[in-house]
Design a protein around this motif. Structure first.
Motif, short mmCIF file in Angstrom:
data_model
loop_
_atom_site.label_atom_id
_atom_site.label_comp_id
_atom_site.label_asym_id
_atom_site.label_seq_id
_atom_site.Cartn_x
_atom_site.Cartn_y
_atom_site.Cartn_z
N ALA A 52 0.82 -1.21 0.00
CA ALA A 52 0.00 0.00 0.00
C ALA A 52 0.86 1.26 0.00
O ALA A 52 0.58 2.21 -0.76
CB ALA A 52 -0.93 -0.01 1.20
N ILE A 53 1.90 1.30 0.85
CA ILE A 53 2.71 2.53 0.90
C ILE A 53 3.61 2.66 -0.34
O ILE A 53 4.17 3.73 -0.60
CB ILE A 53 3.58 2.60 2.18
CG1 ILE A 53 4.63 1.49 2.22
CG2 ILE A 53 2.72 2.58 3.42
CD1 ILE A 53 5.59 1.61 3.38
N GLY A 54 3.69 1.59 -1.12
CA GLY A 54 4.44 1.65 -2.38
C GLY A 54 3.61 2.19 -3.53
O GLY A 54 4.14 2.43 -4.62
N ARG A 55 2.30 2.38 -3.29
CA ARG A 55 1.43 2.93 -4.34
C ARG A 55 1.72 4.41 -4.55
O ARG A 55 2.05 5.13 -3.60
CB ARG A 55 -0.04 2.76 -3.93
CG ARG A 55 -0.49 1.31 -3.75
CD ARG A 55 -1.09 0.75 -5.01
NE ARG A 55 -2.36 1.37 -5.35
CZ ARG A 55 -3.55 0.93 -4.93
NH1 ARG A 55 -3.62 -0.13 -4.12
NH2 ARG A 55 -4.66 1.54 -5.33
N PRO A 56 1.56 4.92 -5.78
CA PRO A 56 1.87 6.34 -6.03
C PRO A 56 0.84 7.31 -5.48
O PRO A 56 1.14 8.47 -5.24
CB PRO A 56 1.93 6.41 -7.56
CG PRO A 56 1.06 5.28 -8.02
CD PRO A 56 1.21 4.19 -7.01
N TYR A 57 -0.40 6.86 -5.32
CA TYR A 57 -1.43 7.75 -4.79
C TYR A 57 -2.49 6.92 -4.07
O TYR A 57 -2.54 5.70 -4.16
CB TYR A 57 -2.08 8.57 -5.91
CG TYR A 57 -2.70 7.75 -7.02
CD1 TYR A 57 -4.01 7.29 -6.92
CD2 TYR A 57 -1.96 7.42 -8.15
CE1 TYR A 57 -4.57 6.52 -7.93
CE2 TYR A 57 -2.51 6.66 -9.17
CZ TYR A 57 -3.82 6.21 -9.05
OH TYR A 57 -4.36 5.43 -10.05
N GLY A 58 -3.34 7.62 -3.33
CA GLY A 58 -4.37 6.95 -2.53
C GLY A 58 -4.27 7.38 -1.07
O GLY A 58 -3.35 8.11 -0.67
N MET A 59 -5.21 6.89 -0.26
CA MET A 59 -5.23 7.27 1.15
C MET A 59 -5.09 6.03 2.03
O MET A 59 -5.79 5.03 1.83
CB MET A 59 -6.55 7.99 1.49
CG MET A 59 -6.63 8.45 2.95
SD MET A 59 -8.24 9.19 3.36
CE MET A 59 -8.13 10.72 2.46
N ILE A 60 -4.18 6.12 3.00
CA ILE A 60 -3.98 5.06 3.99
C ILE A 60 -4.37 5.63 5.35
O ILE A 60 -3.88 6.68 5.75
CB ILE A 60 -2.51 4.58 4.01
CG1 ILE A 60 -2.13 3.96 2.67
CG2 ILE A 60 -2.28 3.59 5.16
CD1 ILE A 60 -0.65 3.63 2.54
N VAL A 111 -9.63 5.73 -0.70
CA VAL A 111 -9.05 4.91 0.38
C VAL A 111 -8.56 3.59 -0.18
O VAL A 111 -9.31 2.85 -0.82
CB VAL A 111 -10.08 4.67 1.51
CG1 VAL A 111 -9.45 3.85 2.62
CG2 VAL A 111 -10.58 6.01 2.06
N ILE A 112 -7.28 3.27 0.07
CA ILE A 112 -6.71 2.02 -0.45
C ILE A 112 -6.42 1.01 0.66
O ILE A 112 -6.36 -0.20 0.40
CB ILE A 112 -5.42 2.27 -1.26
CG1 ILE A 112 -4.35 2.97 -0.40
CG2 ILE A 112 -5.73 3.06 -2.51
CD1 ILE A 112 -3.01 3.14 -1.12
N LEU A 113 -6.26 1.48 1.91
CA LEU A 113 -5.98 0.55 3.00
C LEU A 113 -6.31 1.21 4.34
O LEU A 113 -6.07 2.41 4.52
CB LEU A 113 -4.50 0.12 2.99
CG LEU A 113 -4.09 -0.86 4.09
CD1 LEU A 113 -3.33 -2.05 3.50
CD2 LEU A 113 -3.21 -0.19 5.13
N ILE A 114 -6.85 0.41 5.25
CA ILE A 114 -7.12 0.89 6.62
C ILE A 114 -6.50 -0.10 7.60
O ILE A 114 -6.67 -1.32 7.46
CB ILE A 114 -8.63 1.00 6.90
CG1 ILE A 114 -9.28 1.95 5.89
CG2 ILE A 114 -8.89 1.50 8.32
CD1 ILE A 114 -10.79 2.00 5.99
N THR A 115 -5.78 0.44 8.57
CA THR A 115 -5.19 -0.39 9.63
C THR A 115 -5.76 0.05 10.97
O THR A 115 -5.66 1.21 11.33
CB THR A 115 -3.65 -0.24 9.66
OG1 THR A 115 -3.11 -0.71 8.44
CG2 THR A 115 -3.05 -1.03 10.80
N ALA A 116 -6.38 -0.90 11.67
CA ALA A 116 -6.79 -0.65 13.06
C ALA A 116 -5.75 -1.30 13.96
O ALA A 116 -5.22 -2.37 13.64
CB ALA A 116 -8.16 -1.25 13.32
N GLN A 117 -5.45 -0.68 15.09
CA GLN A 117 -4.40 -1.25 15.94
C GLN A 117 -4.65 -0.99 17.42
O GLN A 117 -5.37 -0.08 17.81
CB GLN A 117 -3.03 -0.73 15.53
CG GLN A 117 -2.78 0.74 15.76
CD GLN A 117 -1.38 1.15 15.28
OE1 GLN A 117 -1.11 1.18 14.09
NE2 GLN A 117 -0.51 1.44 16.22
#
Length: 566
Positions: free
Chosen positions: A313-321, A445-451
């Motif tokens: 996901a963080i290697g993608r050129p655009y989008g929201m994490i 939105v391309i990825l969501i992390t809950a922690q």
């Protein structure tokens, strides 16, 4: 005049007349001597008899000073002025405990001041008053001679002070008022102890009857010290001076920062917050260690498949994490770990935070200042005119910030941010509730992390036997209970200070937004539908990720149940 505990005990047991006790106590106060010294000088009781009486009455061990080797005394433990004023001598130091000789074990003021000055626990040992007076005289004389040899003249410890760089005349004047050497040393010791223990916060808390200091270590607050209540103003003033806060303003909360230079290459930042309470100013210091962002994504606790998904996901050129979770769940460290991986010479990274917690070279960090008009939204608008590649927003709090973040993610920028939600699927519902159109959420939105952060078991952990029914109720499947792993629980040792836990590990729900999820979002599906789809796609929820850590022996079942409460 109230009698001391020792004088009262002597009167109650018929060893001394009350009028005589009152007279001796008055003489001791006028002369500056201890009650025990006046009692021995008067000849009312022999030194050895008094020591045995105090030992038996108050339950402290009795010792013979002549049997100790004075050359082995830890002379730097107690200030010589404190030693003279209270007639006490430090005998030995073991770990965080200090054995102290004194003739009157009921002298609580002396014990409190020793605890405050040394930051150590005190073990009183009752000794004969005449031998104690002689020992204090010898030690004081040798201390004075040693200082004279070093300085060539008389030297007063109370004249010691520290200076802060860049202070103006007013600050220097204020600093002169609060530069009390014991207070300075005590605060420095508290800061160093907190760093060495891996604490995340230090709480200085004034109450009506006492003053306490607590560290938050591994998410749990633990009391460390209770300095004398009379010093609360000096401690608060000293911290405010070094944090560049207004020392005269005690009616409103203040926020500041300070830095502790540990070495030429390492410095620790502290975020300082003051709050007026009924009995004085409470101060909380958040410890900001830049090295926490340098640990690497492997050290955070992601499972291999979760780590691969995050890296993609963080290697993608655009989008929201988006990273979600409650306060203190490690969201900032996760974001900065990602930024550190993305921080390359060919990349322009800008962040807007309230405030910037970790300083990273090569990243343009902006502190939000709403009073001055610098909000998250206005900072984001400025970023979009600054040719950015990656934008990090400390928190999406309102619709305006959300809309600009979505726009940036749709126009060729990678946007990282946080939200306060319980899990990953409910994050999408939260954005919709803010007013962000469903098609914008689905396309950005391309990825969501809950922690969450769970405490790790110390190496002293022990195997546990738990009924199968309890394990099934916790969330384990029958296939999990194949006997290939052992459940462990906390024990407690010196290394973990008896808690059974040492350090913390992240528990994650890493949810990439698939095409099926996008369709659910576009049809205004709710978070339950998204959660069901995530399960079908093999995304582990927080409880399942936590149970995996239990199987691995990293943490305990009770810790996972507490941190992933469903």
């Amino acid at each position: 005049m109230a009698l001391s505990g020792l004088a009262r005990a002597l009167v109650q047991q018929g060893r001394l007349a009350e009028t005589e006790a009152m007279h001796l106590a008055m003489q001791a106060k006028q002369s500056g001597h201890s009650f025990a010294s006046e009692l021995i000088a008067k000849g009312s009781i022999k030194p050895r008899e008094l020591a045995i009486f105090a030992s038996q009455t108050f339950g402290y061990p009795v010792g013979d000073l002549s049997a100790f080797d004075e050359s082995q005394f830890p002379r730097d433990s107690i200030d010589h002025k404190l030693m003279q004023s209270h007639m006490v001598v430090a005998l030995a130091r073991r770990g965080n405990r200090l054995a102290v000789a004194l003739a009157d074990p009921t002298n609580l003021r002396a014990l409190d001041e020793i605890r405050f000055q040394t930051g150590m626990g005190v073990d009183p040992i009752v000794v004969e008053a005449d031998k104690l007076v002689a020992a204090v005289a010898r030690l004081s004389e040798s201390a004075a001679n040693a200082l004279k040899e070093l300085t060539g003249d008389e030297f007063d410890m109370d004249l010691l002070h520290t200076e802060e760089e860049g202070t103006d005349a007013a600050a220097e004047s204020a600093q002169a008022e609060v530069d009390d050497a014991p207070v300075v040393r005590f605060i420095q010791k508290m800061l160093l102890d907190a760093i060495n223990e891996g604490a995340s916060d230090i709480h200085f808390e004034p109450y009506e009857k006492y003053y306490r200091i607590r560290f938050r270590t591994d998410g749990i607050l633990r009391e460390i010290a209770q300095p004398p209540l009379i010093l609360r103003e000096k401690i608060a003033s000293r911290i405010k001076v070094i944090s560049r806060l207004d020392i005269a303003e005690k009616r409103v909360p203040q926020d500041g920062r300070m830095k502790l230079q540990l070495s030429k290459t390492k410095a620790i930042d502290f975020r300082v917050s003051t709050l007026p309470t009924l009995h004085g100013e409470k101060i909380v210091m958040r410890i900001l260690d830049p090295s926490s962002a340098m640990l690497g994504i492997e050290a955070l606790g992601y499972e291999p498949d979760q780590r691969a998904t995050m890296m993609a996901a963080i290697g993608r050129p655009y989008g929201m994490i988006l990273v979600t979770g409650p306060t203190g769940s490690g969201k900032t460290v996760s974001l900065y770990t990602c930024l550190n991986l993305l921080n390359k010479p060919g990349t322009n990274i800008s962040t807007a935070e309230d405030p910037a917690e970790i300083n990273l070279a090569g990243i343009n960090q902006v502190n939000v200042n709403e009073k001055a008009g610098l909000t998250f939204a206005s900072a984001l608008r400025a970023f979009l005119r600054q040719d950015p590649d990656i934008i990090m927003v400390g928190e999406i709090r309102d619709l305006e910030t959300a809309e600009i973040s979505v726009k940036a993610a749709q126009t060729g920028h990678l946007v990282l941010s946080t939200l306060h939600t319980n899990d990953a699927p409910s994050t999408l519902s939260r954005l919709a509730n803010m007013g962000v159109p469903s098609f914008n959420i689905a396309s950005s939105v391309i990825l969501i992390t809950a922690q969450r952060l769970a405490r790790k078991l110390c190496s002293c952990k022990k195997p546990l036997s738990v009924p199968v029914e309890a394990l099934l109720q916790a969330g384990f499947s029958e296939s999990d209970l194949d006997g290939s792993w052992q459940l462990h629980g906390p024990t407690g040792c010196d290394r973990c200070k008896g808690s059974g836990y040492k350090g913390r590990v992240g528990i994650y729900q890493v949810m990439p937004i698939s095409e099926d999820m996008q369709r659910i979002i576009m049809t205004t599906g709710n978070s339950m539908e998204l959660a069901e789809q995530a399960q079908r796609e093999g995304v582990r929820d927080l409880r399942q990720s936590g149970l995996l850590k239990v199987k691995q022996g990293v943490t305990s079942l009770e810790e996972v149940l507490a941190t992933t409460n469903e």
